[in-house]
Scaffold this active site. Structure first.
Site, PDB file in Angstrom:
ATOM      1  N   SER A 122       9.969  32.519  45.573  1.00 43.92           N
ATOM      2  CA  SER A 122      11.430  31.457  45.252  1.00 43.92           C
ATOM      3  C   SER A 122      10.965  29.886  45.482  1.00 43.92           C
ATOM      4  O   SER A 122      10.321  29.820  46.627  1.00 43.92           O
ATOM      5  CB  SER A 122      12.459  31.819  45.778  1.00 43.92           C
ATOM      6  OG  SER A 122      13.558  30.283  45.779  1.00 43.92           O
ATOM      7  N   SER A 123      11.286  29.489  44.232  1.00 42.44           N
ATOM      8  CA  SER A 123      11.045  27.819  44.544  1.00 42.44           C
ATOM      9  C   SER A 123      11.863  27.017  45.591  1.00 42.44           C
ATOM     10  O   SER A 123      11.804  25.425  46.213  1.00 42.44           O
ATOM     11  CB  SER A 123      11.349  27.117  43.479  1.00 42.44           C
ATOM     12  OG  SER A 123      12.255  27.256  42.546  1.00 42.44           O
ATOM     13  N   LYS A 128       9.481  33.304  50.688  1.00 38.01           N
ATOM     14  CA  LYS A 128      10.555  34.448  50.627  1.00 38.01           C
ATOM     15  C   LYS A 128       9.218  35.276  49.340  1.00 38.01           C
ATOM     16  O   LYS A 128       8.181  33.989  48.444  1.00 38.01           O
ATOM     17  CB  LYS A 128      10.990  34.275  49.974  1.00 38.01           C
ATOM     18  CG  LYS A 128      12.064  35.347  49.398  1.00 38.01           C
ATOM     19  CD  LYS A 128      13.791  34.847  48.116  1.00 38.01           C
ATOM     20  CE  LYS A 128      14.196  36.271  48.120  1.00 38.01           C
ATOM     21  NZ  LYS A 128      13.816  36.777  46.988  1.00 38.01           N
TER      22      LYS A 128
END
Length: 194
Positions: A122-123, A128
């Site tokens: 995830s950005s 993550k």
């Protein structure tokens, strides 16, 4: 940790034996001659010779069904095989969910193992790792479980002397072989071995 994976191994070996036993029940040939289950208008040797030739051509240990009428109208062997696939699917979902949860983190979650980084995370959550391989195998398993419902319904349609739903039964029992084989190979290559 080794005990956890040892338990997965024993679970999967039970599934393997269950599928093998159920598949072997499908090696009987319901060949009855020209009228279903009766051998009317066929020589007494016809069935034995054809089954022998089918065994030779297929390379499979095919045998003549004991009761031809039973074999063409009752499809419980397909239901049993489908149930074995469904059991494997349930077990794979359990395993993949365990791995997904054990790999959750790193800032929050269990993070007892590191899932391979197959695709970018995830950005907005640095570090993550998306459990895409666990999710992909779980989706395959959901389809296999849905197929089991179709097999049960098709098997229930064996009205009187013939189950005309054999094409559905055969297709719906063959599809999980491909789905589970491909899904498990991909999971092993892209997740478990890492």
């Amino acid at each position: 940790f080794g005990k956890e994976f040892g338990a997965y191994y024993h679970l999967l070996m039970r599934d393997y034996r269950r599928i093998e036993q159920a598949a072997n029940a499908l090696l009987t040939v319901p060949l009855g001659g020209t009228a279903i289950g009766t051998s009317i208008c066929a020589t007494p040797e016809y069935c034995a010779l054809v089954v022998k030739e089918l065994r030779h051509l297929s390379g499979m240990p095919l045998i003549q069904a004991d009761d031809l009428s039973d074999a063409v109208q009752n499809t419980d062997s397909y239901v049993n095989l489908s149930a074995a696939y469904k059991t494997l699917a349930c077990d794979l979902i359990k395993i993949t969910n365990d791995l997904r949860l054990l790999g959750s983190g790193p800032q929050a979650g269990l993070h007892e193992l590191d899932l391979p980084k197959v695709q970018a995370g995830s950005s907005i959550m640095p570090g993550k790792v998306n459990p895409t391989q666990c999710e992909a195998l779980t989706m395959v398993c959901v389809q296999v479980m849905a197929n089991d419902t179709a097999v049960g319904l098709a098997a229930s349609q064996g009205n009187f002397e013939l189950n005309v739903f054999m094409p559905v039964l055969i297709y719906t029992c063959l599809q999980p072989v491909r789905l589970l084989s491909d899904g498990m190979r991909s999971f092993n290559k892209n997740c478990a071995s890492g």
